[in-house]
Design a protein around this motif. Structure first.
Motif, PDB file in Angstrom:
ATOM      1  N   CYS A  85       0.837  -1.208   0.000  1.00  0.00           N
ATOM      2  CA  CYS A  85       0.000   0.000   0.000  1.00  0.00           C
ATOM      3  C   CYS A  85       0.872   1.258   0.000  1.00  0.00           C
ATOM      4  O   CYS A  85       0.540   2.257  -0.645  1.00  0.00           O
ATOM      5  CB  CYS A  85      -0.912   0.031   1.228  1.00  0.00           C
ATOM      6  SG  CYS A  85      -2.142  -1.264   1.223  1.00  0.00           S
ATOM      7  N   ALA A  86       1.984   1.192   0.737  1.00  0.00           N
ATOM      8  CA  ALA A  86       2.872   2.347   0.865  1.00  0.00           C
ATOM      9  C   ALA A  86       3.496   2.749  -0.474  1.00  0.00           C
ATOM     10  O   ALA A  86       4.081   3.821  -0.592  1.00  0.00           O
ATOM     11  CB  ALA A  86       3.967   2.047   1.885  1.00  0.00           C
ATOM     12  N   MET A  87       3.376   1.877  -1.471  1.00  0.00           N
ATOM     13  CA  MET A  87       3.854   2.199  -2.821  1.00  0.00           C
ATOM     14  C   MET A  87       2.711   2.690  -3.703  1.00  0.00           C
ATOM     15  O   MET A  87       2.892   2.863  -4.902  1.00  0.00           O
ATOM     16  CB  MET A  87       4.494   0.963  -3.468  1.00  0.00           C
ATOM     17  CG  MET A  87       5.645   0.361  -2.711  1.00  0.00           C
ATOM     18  SD  MET A  87       7.003   1.518  -2.421  1.00  0.00           S
ATOM     19  CE  MET A  87       7.672   1.685  -4.083  1.00  0.00           C
ATOM     20  N   ASN A  88       1.521   2.873  -3.104  1.00  0.00           N
ATOM     21  CA  ASN A  88       0.317   3.256  -3.855  1.00  0.00           C
ATOM     22  C   ASN A  88      -0.163   2.102  -4.745  1.00  0.00           C
ATOM     23  O   ASN A  88      -0.770   2.333  -5.791  1.00  0.00           O
ATOM     24  CB  ASN A  88       0.575   4.509  -4.698  1.00  0.00           C
ATOM     25  CG  ASN A  88      -0.699   5.230  -5.070  1.00  0.00           C
ATOM     26  OD1 ASN A  88      -1.655   5.270  -4.293  1.00  0.00           O
ATOM     27  ND2 ASN A  88      -0.742   5.796  -6.271  1.00  0.00           N
ATOM     28  N   PRO A  91      -2.242  -4.941  -3.177  1.00  0.00           N
ATOM     29  CA  PRO A  91      -1.681  -6.277  -3.009  1.00  0.00           C
ATOM     30  C   PRO A  91      -2.553  -7.335  -3.687  1.00  0.00           C
ATOM     31  O   PRO A  91      -3.773  -7.235  -3.705  1.00  0.00           O
ATOM     32  CB  PRO A  91      -1.682  -6.471  -1.488  1.00  0.00           C
ATOM     33  CG  PRO A  91      -2.637  -5.464  -0.939  1.00  0.00           C
ATOM     34  CD  PRO A  91      -2.715  -4.341  -1.915  1.00  0.00           C
ATOM     35  N   THR A  92      -1.891  -8.343  -4.252  1.00  0.00           N
ATOM     36  CA  THR A  92      -2.626  -9.403  -4.947  1.00  0.00           C
ATOM     37  C   THR A  92      -2.228 -10.808  -4.474  1.00  0.00           C
ATOM     38  O   THR A  92      -3.063 -11.694  -4.437  1.00  0.00           O
ATOM     39  CB  THR A  92      -2.382  -9.334  -6.474  1.00  0.00           C
ATOM     40  OG1 THR A  92      -0.963  -9.375  -6.712  1.00  0.00           O
ATOM     41  CG2 THR A  92      -2.952  -8.062  -7.069  1.00  0.00           C
ATOM     42  N   HIS A  93      -0.958 -11.006  -4.134  1.00  0.00           N
ATOM     43  CA  HIS A  93      -0.478 -12.348  -3.808  1.00  0.00           C
ATOM     44  C   HIS A  93       0.537 -12.300  -2.667  1.00  0.00           C
ATOM     45  O   HIS A  93       1.252 -11.317  -2.516  1.00  0.00           O
ATOM     46  CB  HIS A  93       0.209 -12.989  -5.021  1.00  0.00           C
ATOM     47  CG  HIS A  93      -0.702 -13.216  -6.178  1.00  0.00           C
ATOM     48  ND1 HIS A  93      -0.945 -12.243  -7.123  1.00  0.00           N
ATOM     49  CD2 HIS A  93      -1.440 -14.290  -6.545  1.00  0.00           C
ATOM     50  CE1 HIS A  93      -1.798 -12.723  -8.026  1.00  0.00           C
ATOM     51  NE2 HIS A  93      -2.111 -13.961  -7.693  1.00  0.00           N
ATOM     52  N   ILE A  94       0.603 -13.407  -1.929  1.00  0.00           N
ATOM     53  CA  ILE A  94       1.683 -13.558  -0.948  1.00  0.00           C
ATOM     54  C   ILE A  94       2.263 -14.969  -1.013  1.00  0.00           C
ATOM     55  O   ILE A  94       1.598 -15.909  -1.443  1.00  0.00           O
ATOM     56  CB  ILE A  94       1.212 -13.307   0.513  1.00  0.00           C
ATOM     57  CG1 ILE A  94       0.066 -14.264   0.893  1.00  0.00           C
ATOM     58  CG2 ILE A  94       0.825 -11.866   0.744  1.00  0.00           C
ATOM     59  CD1 ILE A  94      -0.154 -14.369   2.397  1.00  0.00           C
ATOM     60  N   GLN A 122      -9.820 -10.928   3.789  1.00  0.00           N
ATOM     61  CA  GLN A 122     -10.084  -9.515   4.044  1.00  0.00           C
ATOM     62  C   GLN A 122      -9.518  -8.615   2.938  1.00  0.00           C
ATOM     63  O   GLN A 122     -10.132  -7.640   2.536  1.00  0.00           O
ATOM     64  CB  GLN A 122      -9.455  -9.127   5.396  1.00  0.00           C
ATOM     65  CG  GLN A 122      -9.517  -7.661   5.755  1.00  0.00           C
ATOM     66  CD  GLN A 122     -10.928  -7.185   6.039  1.00  0.00           C
ATOM     67  OE1 GLN A 122     -11.803  -7.965   6.413  1.00  0.00           O
ATOM     68  NE2 GLN A 122     -11.166  -5.903   5.816  1.00  0.00           N
ATOM     69  N   TYR A 123      -8.338  -8.983   2.445  1.00  0.00           N
ATOM     70  CA  TYR A 123      -7.650  -8.114   1.486  1.00  0.00           C
ATOM     71  C   TYR A 123      -7.680  -8.644   0.055  1.00  0.00           C
ATOM     72  O   TYR A 123      -7.003  -8.116  -0.813  1.00  0.00           O
ATOM     73  CB  TYR A 123      -6.211  -7.860   1.946  1.00  0.00           C
ATOM     74  CG  TYR A 123      -6.178  -7.016   3.202  1.00  0.00           C
ATOM     75  CD1 TYR A 123      -6.375  -5.645   3.124  1.00  0.00           C
ATOM     76  CD2 TYR A 123      -6.029  -7.594   4.455  1.00  0.00           C
ATOM     77  CE1 TYR A 123      -6.391  -4.862   4.260  1.00  0.00           C
ATOM     78  CE2 TYR A 123      -6.040  -6.817   5.602  1.00  0.00           C
ATOM     79  CZ  TYR A 123      -6.225  -5.446   5.500  1.00  0.00           C
ATOM     80  OH  TYR A 123      -6.257  -4.671   6.621  1.00  0.00           O
ATOM     81  N   ASN A 124      -8.453  -9.717  -0.155  1.00  0.00           N
ATOM     82  CA  ASN A 124      -8.609 -10.245  -1.499  1.00  0.00           C
ATOM     83  C   ASN A 124      -7.263 -10.613  -2.124  1.00  0.00           C
ATOM     84  O   ASN A 124      -6.953 -10.268  -3.263  1.00  0.00           O
ATOM     85  CB  ASN A 124      -9.336  -9.202  -2.371  1.00  0.00           C
ATOM     86  CG  ASN A 124      -9.874  -9.818  -3.639  1.00  0.00           C
ATOM     87  OD1 ASN A 124     -10.264 -10.981  -3.657  1.00  0.00           O
ATOM     88  ND2 ASN A 124      -9.866  -9.041  -4.715  1.00  0.00           N
ATOM     89  N   VAL A 125      -6.479 -11.299  -1.318  1.00  0.00           N
ATOM     90  CA  VAL A 125      -5.123 -11.655  -1.703  1.00  0.00           C
ATOM     91  C   VAL A 125      -5.019 -13.180  -1.724  1.00  0.00           C
ATOM     92  O   VAL A 125      -5.679 -13.853  -0.948  1.00  0.00           O
ATOM     93  CB  VAL A 125      -4.154 -11.042  -0.657  1.00  0.00           C
ATOM     94  CG1 VAL A 125      -2.848 -11.785  -0.596  1.00  0.00           C
ATOM     95  CG2 VAL A 125      -3.938  -9.554  -0.943  1.00  0.00           C
ATOM     96  N   THR A 144       6.395 -12.757   1.704  1.00  0.00           N
ATOM     97  CA  THR A 144       6.660 -11.887   0.568  1.00  0.00           C
ATOM     98  C   THR A 144       5.312 -11.519  -0.042  1.00  0.00           C
ATOM     99  O   THR A 144       4.473 -12.391  -0.249  1.00  0.00           O
ATOM    100  CB  THR A 144       7.545 -12.583  -0.486  1.00  0.00           C
ATOM    101  OG1 THR A 144       8.783 -12.931   0.125  1.00  0.00           O
ATOM    102  CG2 THR A 144       7.820 -11.664  -1.673  1.00  0.00           C
ATOM    103  N   ALA A 145       5.097 -10.232  -0.265  1.00  0.00           N
ATOM    104  CA  ALA A 145       3.830  -9.782  -0.850  1.00  0.00           C
ATOM    105  C   ALA A 145       4.094  -9.182  -2.226  1.00  0.00           C
ATOM    106  O   ALA A 145       5.115  -8.535  -2.446  1.00  0.00           O
ATOM    107  CB  ALA A 145       3.170  -8.743   0.050  1.00  0.00           C
ATOM    108  N   ILE A 146       3.156  -9.428  -3.107  1.00  0.00           N
ATOM    109  CA  ILE A 146       3.238  -8.897  -4.466  1.00  0.00           C
ATOM    110  C   ILE A 146       1.979  -8.086  -4.729  1.00  0.00           C
ATOM    111  O   ILE A 146       0.898  -8.447  -4.267  1.00  0.00           O
ATOM    112  CB  ILE A 146       3.339 -10.050  -5.492  1.00  0.00           C
ATOM    113  CG1 ILE A 146       4.630 -10.826  -5.233  1.00  0.00           C
ATOM    114  CG2 ILE A 146       3.300  -9.541  -6.922  1.00  0.00           C
ATOM    115  CD1 ILE A 146       4.802 -12.006  -6.149  1.00  0.00           C
TER     116      ILE A 146
END
Lengths: 344, 344
Positions: A85-88, A91-94, A122-125, A144-146
């Protein structure tokens, strides 16, 4: 064995990472942004992905005496999503790697995974991979989050301009007080296990520590309002150290108004009970996982309508340094006193 | 505390992961392949990325008494790149999280990172992020690798067909013997620290353990020859357990010819000195990081010209099971005796 031995503590966490990665070359044309921000940005065939990775270690980052495993699973995911989120970005995958000692049962791991899945929902990830290995001691979690971001709409720490407004989402300082409360109750319990923890009316500050959220909603709201932050990062350490990162990376100074720092009522109340200044909790506490960002002044009218966002100051010339204006109107130099991972 | 307690060891490593991930939903339309193969496949705007993540723990996966830190850095990267190759993809980026106790000096970490950078250079991969944290005990390494693959050209474990040829790259069993050698020398050294390790003429087997390589060259060669494997995985555990994975996922049986299993001369020599059957090293050892794959019979003529690839058997009906034909022509049922991560 080593002729020379430099203790890790002498460099500090950021110093150590800087030192170890100073010779890091990039070879892939697709690497748009590498080490040094909340996440990296990779161009893949003209589209952009954002990637971030964090490690949490039992006894260093969490204490299982007062951290329910389900909350821990949730939080392990969320702190990484917060970096995306901090990169605007969205998130999609972890992927999730865990190291566990045989002290843990399958049931305990199931609880942890329940929290992981709750965060994914919750975050649709999607959780798409990972490793489960033995550890010699304690519980180790690496996520690791993508995420994805509209090409060239990612926001780094370095784009702020002079006069830009300094903003923060939500409220600050609560997680730090949640930690103080739980540490106090742990101490009491260890001295007398007959006494049950007294956390009545403390759900907010304890919840902020144990079950933080990633501000995906803020990223979405900014896009809806057509506000493009000029710089952004998440508040995982204290506000002051984060502001200093933004200043340093953007080569600017800033003015921070103490009376604009947002607090929850419960935060103020608990701070006073602990005889701590709530401002100190915001400046030097950590783990709030709110978004700190700068916007152009012309966006002020759009921002005002949101109750989720506070304008807490503005950016100045680098030569003016980072200043805190207290409630009394006094000026102080802003200094970083965030949590340090090494060598307390 | 728990009403029920199931020991982790009762499930085994794969059983545990299967158990914990059985309720893992996918929500993102872009998730093409999730947990259960060497890596996940994510569709991003019509292009495909491959992602894989591994954790290495001191005392479980490596022993710093005989593992130079530079080699460890190199290997930590390579084992992840190997998973990307196993999907028929090309690695492009990694993130690296490490947990370290204060026993490590900055110089020790520099050595580790030298190995990481050497691997990045060797494989044309960028290190784009990661976390450096304290650990309570030992050295913990978590790497996530990302790669790219031509859309829908990724290869899973489940596509093999009846009659397909079973192939493996390079040679097998050496890393296991390298480990036996180093363990023996460690024992001798612990008993009498005046005796220096005797590893003359053992560079190959020791090198295979300490500095494995990812077979990016095989992935490239297959593409050049226009050979599309029908299934593929890397050989990180023993050959037999990997073959059984391919059979199970592809719902087939197979015939493996013992006399076709490729060995390096030094592997044979060291095996005989240790009085171990080299075949057992290949079947039940591990960490060879070669590629195991199946191809259609019509590709046989193309494969024959490569010295890097051995055809070791072929796929059969599931009902025929997995068979090993020994040098004497005897038939044995192939059973998995690979390294187990939990509950020896």
């Amino acid at each position: 064995m080593d002729a020379e031995r430099t203790e890790i503590g002498t460099l500090g966490e950021f110093g150590l990472i800087d030192h170890l990665t100073k010779n890091n070359d990039t070879r892939q044309a697709g690497t748009i942004l590498s080490i040094g921000d909340d996440a990296a940005v990779i161009d893949q065939f003209g589209k952009q992905s954002v990637i971030s990775s964090d490690m949490l270690v039992e006894g260093i980052h969490f204490d299982l005496m007062y951290t329910p495993l389900k909350h821990l699973g949730y939080k392990s995911v969320v702190v990484n999503l917060s970096d995306i989120c901090a990169m605007n970005a969205t998130p999609t995958h972890i992927t999730l790697n865990i190291g566990i000692s045989n002290r843990f049962s399958v049931e305990a791991l199931e609880e942890f995974y329940e929290g992981v899945y709750a965060a994914c929902e919750q975050y649709n990830v999607d959780l798409v991979g990972g490793d489960t290995v033995s550890s010699q001691k304690g519980f180790i979690i690496s996520v690791t989050a993508i995420g994805e971001v509209t090409p060239n709409k990612f926001v780094t720490r370095k784009g702020a301009g002079k006069g830009d407004l300094l903003c923060v989402s939500g409220d600050l300082g609560a997680a730090y007080l949640g930690l103080q409360l739980l540490e106090r109750e742990k101490k009491i319990f260890l001295e007398n296990s007959g006494i049950q923890p007294d956390l009545d009316n403390r759900a907010y500050v304890v919840g902020r520590l144990l079950k933080p959220e990633a501000r995906v909603d803020i990223v979405e709201w900014l896009a809806e309002q057509d506000i493009m932050p000029t710089s952004m990062m998440d508040v995982s350490d204290g506000l002051s150290s984060e502001i200093l990162h933004l200043c340093k990376q953007s080569k600017l100074g800033c003015v921070l108004h103490e009376d604009k720092i947002p607090f929850h009522d419960e935060t103020r109340e608990v701070a006073y009970k602990f005889d701590i200044d709530p401002t100190a909790c915001a400046l030097s506490g950590g783990e709030d996982y709110e978004l700190l960002f700068t916007v152009k002044q012309e966006d002020y009218d759009k921002l005002r309508i949101s109750e989720k966002i506070s304008v807490i100051g503005y950016m100045t010339e680098e030569s003016e340094g980072a200043q805190l204006i207290t409630r009394n109107g006094n000026k102080h130099k802003l200094i970083a006193q965030g949590w340090t991972a090494f060598g307390q």
